[in-house]
Motif scaffolding. Structure first.
Motif, PDB file in Angstrom:
ATOM      1  N   ASN A 165      -2.077   9.673   3.405  1.00 33.17           N
ATOM      2  CA  ASN A 165      -2.356   8.694   4.456  1.00 33.17           C
ATOM      3  C   ASN A 165      -1.115   8.546   5.332  1.00 33.17           C
ATOM      4  O   ASN A 165       0.013   8.643   4.846  1.00 33.17           O
ATOM      5  CB  ASN A 165      -2.724   7.336   3.860  1.00 33.17           C
ATOM      6  CG  ASN A 165      -4.059   7.364   3.145  1.00 33.17           C
ATOM      7  OD1 ASN A 165      -5.009   8.005   3.587  1.00 33.17           O
ATOM      8  ND2 ASN A 165      -4.144   6.674   2.008  1.00 33.17           N
ATOM      9  N   THR A 206      -2.058  18.816   1.447  1.00 34.64           N
ATOM     10  CA  THR A 206      -0.894  18.432   2.243  1.00 34.64           C
ATOM     11  C   THR A 206      -0.854  19.257   3.522  1.00 34.64           C
ATOM     12  O   THR A 206      -1.230  20.440   3.525  1.00 34.64           O
ATOM     13  CB  THR A 206       0.406  18.663   1.454  1.00 34.64           C
ATOM     14  OG1 THR A 206       0.461  20.029   1.029  1.00 34.64           O
ATOM     15  CG2 THR A 206       0.475  17.751   0.252  1.00 34.64           C
ATOM     16  N   THR A 243       2.058   9.497   3.013  1.00 31.74           N
ATOM     17  CA  THR A 243       2.147   9.100   1.609  1.00 31.74           C
ATOM     18  C   THR A 243       1.693  10.238   0.693  1.00 31.74           C
ATOM     19  O   THR A 243       1.135  11.244   1.139  1.00 31.74           O
ATOM     20  CB  THR A 243       1.291   7.854   1.329  1.00 31.74           C
ATOM     21  OG1 THR A 243      -0.099   8.197   1.467  1.00 31.74           O
ATOM     22  CG2 THR A 243       1.646   6.726   2.285  1.00 31.74           C
ATOM     23  N   ASN A 244       1.897  10.046  -0.585  1.00 32.04           N
ATOM     24  CA  ASN A 244       1.524  11.061  -1.569  1.00 32.04           C
ATOM     25  C   ASN A 244       0.019  11.260  -1.680  1.00 32.04           C
ATOM     26  O   ASN A 244      -0.425  12.290  -2.213  1.00 32.04           O
ATOM     27  CB  ASN A 244       2.096  10.699  -2.941  1.00 32.04           C
ATOM     28  CG  ASN A 244       3.613  10.835  -2.993  1.00 32.04           C
ATOM     29  OD1 ASN A 244       4.183  11.751  -2.413  1.00 32.04           O
ATOM     30  ND2 ASN A 244       4.270   9.907  -3.663  1.00 32.04           N
ATOM     31  N   VAL A 245      -0.767  10.304  -1.198  1.00 33.75           N
ATOM     32  CA  VAL A 245      -2.226  10.471  -1.192  1.00 33.75           C
ATOM     33  C   VAL A 245      -2.720  10.813   0.207  1.00 33.75           C
ATOM     34  O   VAL A 245      -3.894  10.677   0.519  1.00 33.75           O
ATOM     35  CB  VAL A 245      -2.939   9.224  -1.749  1.00 33.75           C
ATOM     36  CG1 VAL A 245      -2.570   8.999  -3.204  1.00 33.75           C
ATOM     37  CG2 VAL A 245      -2.626   7.995  -0.930  1.00 33.75           C
ATOM     38  N   TYR A 262       5.665  10.794   0.782  1.00 32.56           N
ATOM     39  CA  TYR A 262       5.824  12.251   0.635  1.00 32.56           C
ATOM     40  C   TYR A 262       6.780  12.803   1.698  1.00 32.56           C
ATOM     41  O   TYR A 262       7.694  13.559   1.388  1.00 32.56           O
ATOM     42  CB  TYR A 262       4.461  12.932   0.731  1.00 32.56           C
ATOM     43  CG  TYR A 262       4.506  14.435   0.626  1.00 32.56           C
ATOM     44  CD1 TYR A 262       4.805  15.045  -0.586  1.00 32.56           C
ATOM     45  CD2 TYR A 262       4.261  15.243   1.737  1.00 32.56           C
ATOM     46  CE1 TYR A 262       4.854  16.418  -0.699  1.00 32.56           C
ATOM     47  CE2 TYR A 262       4.311  16.629   1.641  1.00 32.56           C
ATOM     48  CZ  TYR A 262       4.602  17.213   0.417  1.00 32.56           C
ATOM     49  OH  TYR A 262       4.654  18.581   0.312  1.00 32.56           O
ATOM     50  N   GLN A 269       0.827  -1.205   0.000  1.00 29.49           N
ATOM     51  CA  GLN A 269       0.000   0.000   0.000  1.00 29.49           C
ATOM     52  C   GLN A 269       0.866   1.262   0.000  1.00 29.49           C
ATOM     53  O   GLN A 269       0.627   2.202  -0.764  1.00 29.49           O
ATOM     54  CB  GLN A 269      -0.943  -0.007   1.196  1.00 29.49           C
ATOM     55  CG  GLN A 269      -2.081   0.996   1.115  1.00 29.49           C
ATOM     56  CD  GLN A 269      -3.101   0.812   2.228  1.00 29.49           C
ATOM     57  OE1 GLN A 269      -2.913   0.001   3.133  1.00 29.49           O
ATOM     58  NE2 GLN A 269      -4.176   1.572   2.165  1.00 29.49           N
ATOM     59  N   VAL A 270       1.888   1.287   0.853  1.00 21.85           N
ATOM     60  CA  VAL A 270       2.798   2.435   0.895  1.00 21.85           C
ATOM     61  C   VAL A 270       3.591   2.515  -0.403  1.00 21.85           C
ATOM     62  O   VAL A 270       3.806   3.602  -0.957  1.00 21.85           O
ATOM     63  CB  VAL A 270       3.738   2.333   2.104  1.00 21.85           C
ATOM     64  CG1 VAL A 270       4.772   3.455   2.080  1.00 21.85           C
ATOM     65  CG2 VAL A 270       2.953   2.386   3.403  1.00 21.85           C
ATOM     66  N   GLN A 326       2.673   1.590  -3.393  1.00 13.95           N
ATOM     67  CA  GLN A 326       1.827   2.105  -4.464  1.00 13.95           C
ATOM     68  C   GLN A 326       1.565   3.600  -4.315  1.00 13.95           C
ATOM     69  O   GLN A 326       1.499   4.334  -5.305  1.00 13.95           O
ATOM     70  CB  GLN A 326       0.500   1.342  -4.482  1.00 13.95           C
ATOM     71  CG  GLN A 326       0.624  -0.100  -4.946  1.00 13.95           C
ATOM     72  CD  GLN A 326      -0.685  -0.864  -4.814  1.00 13.95           C
ATOM     73  OE1 GLN A 326      -1.592  -0.473  -4.074  1.00 13.95           O
ATOM     74  NE2 GLN A 326      -0.793  -1.982  -5.530  1.00 13.95           N
ATOM     75  N   GLN A 327       1.408   4.068  -3.080  1.00 10.29           N
ATOM     76  CA  GLN A 327       1.089   5.477  -2.855  1.00 10.29           C
ATOM     77  C   GLN A 327       2.329   6.364  -2.909  1.00 10.29           C
ATOM     78  O   GLN A 327       2.233   7.543  -3.235  1.00 10.29           O
ATOM     79  CB  GLN A 327       0.386   5.636  -1.502  1.00 10.29           C
ATOM     80  CG  GLN A 327      -0.959   4.926  -1.423  1.00 10.29           C
ATOM     81  CD  GLN A 327      -1.626   5.099  -0.075  1.00 10.29           C
ATOM     82  OE1 GLN A 327      -1.275   5.982   0.711  1.00 10.29           O
ATOM     83  NE2 GLN A 327      -2.616   4.251   0.205  1.00 10.29           N
TER      84      GLN A 327
END
Length: 288
Positions: A147, A170, A143-145, A130, A123-124, A126-127
């Protein structure tokens, strides 16, 4: 006697002075590097590589990670060809933690030997990562999305999602409360939103909103004892509060609207802000 008195500067009822103890033995352009120091005068890791902290700079011909003593003596150096570095930090055993943007984590000894590596999970991966905050026995990634995920034990790395509501943008800034300082005895993330809200995020408990009115907070730093949180506000003040936002709070004007590139505590009495006023020109500001 006058000379001795001139060396000291008052800050409230506490006096400080700046003394040069020694010159660093290295020849390092810190503006081109990512660097991280271990606590209590421990080793310093210098990454001569391109990452999110030094965007726009020309990469070195041979990207390396160098580990020095606190006096600048080289301990070890190794080529870096593993990927994009998001964050570096030190464990309680003074091993170097390197977090990559693809969700992989590598831990090295001070001699550059790879001790272990692991993935933060599909999951990390794929995301993408950040930002990251590392403490002595674990880490939290954003993460970039938007989470949050946590590893709370480097000896037994298991990735756990934090109980954070969906974020629309962000964070303006965020930091962590280490488990030893947290009221839940689990790591918590303090998240400052762009709208000025503040959220305290846990693994299990629902997020807490202390309903502060003086945000947004553009930079945050936790004191070494974990009992005070310093927040740099958009108005240029340093707001100091207990991390549970209960009890006495202070607002200290800095007379500077420049957001610090770094903010750290000097002991438990004052906060030091490093502000970049122009290219390669910095101002060191101490409030307390």
């Amino acid at each position: 006697m006058e000379v001795i008195r001139d060396e000291w500067r008052p800050l409230g009822d506490v006096f400080y002075r700046k003394r040069k103890l020694y010159s660093m033995k290295w020849d390092v352009n810190l503006a081109r590097c990512t660097r991280v120091s271990a606590p209590f005068g421990g080793p310093i890791a210098i990454a001569k590589i391109i990452n999110k902290r030094v965007q726009g700079r020309t990469p070195d011909a041979k990207p390396t990670i160098d580990i020095f003593t606190s006096a600048g003596d080289l301990i070890s150096s190794f080529l870096w060809e593993k990927g994009q570095v998001v964050e570096m930090g030190w464990t309680n055993k003074e091993n170097l933690v390197i977090v990559l943007d693809d969700g992989n984590v590598m831990i090295f000894s001070i001699f550059g030997e790879l001790i272990t590596q692991f993935s933060l999970g599909k999951q990390v991966q794929q995301q993408g990562i950040y930002e990251c905050n590392i403490w002595g026995n674990g880490l939290v990634v954003l993460t970039n999305v938007l989470n949050f995920f946590v590893i709370d034990d480097f000896e037994d790395p298991r990735t756990i999602a934090m109980n954070c509501p969906p974020l629309s943008d962000t964070p303006a800034s965020w930091t962590i409360i280490e488990p030893r300082f947290s009221r839940t005895r689990r790591v918590q993330a303090i998240v400052a939103t762009q709208k000025g809200d503040m959220l305290v995020v846990d693994i299990n408990d629902p997020p807490i909103d202390p309903y502060l009115s003086n945000g947004p907070f553009l930079k945050m730093s936790m004191s070494p004892q974990g009992n005070l949180l310093a927040c740099f506000t958009a108005s240029g003040s340093v707001y100091i509060t207990p991390p549970d936002f209960q009890g006495m709070c202070y607002t200290l004007p800095t007379q500077s609207s420049t957001v610090p590139t770094q903010m750290a505590w000097c002991g438990g009495d004052s906060v030091v802000c490093l502000c970049e006023m122009a290219e390669n020109k910095y101002m060191l500001l101490m409030v307390g």
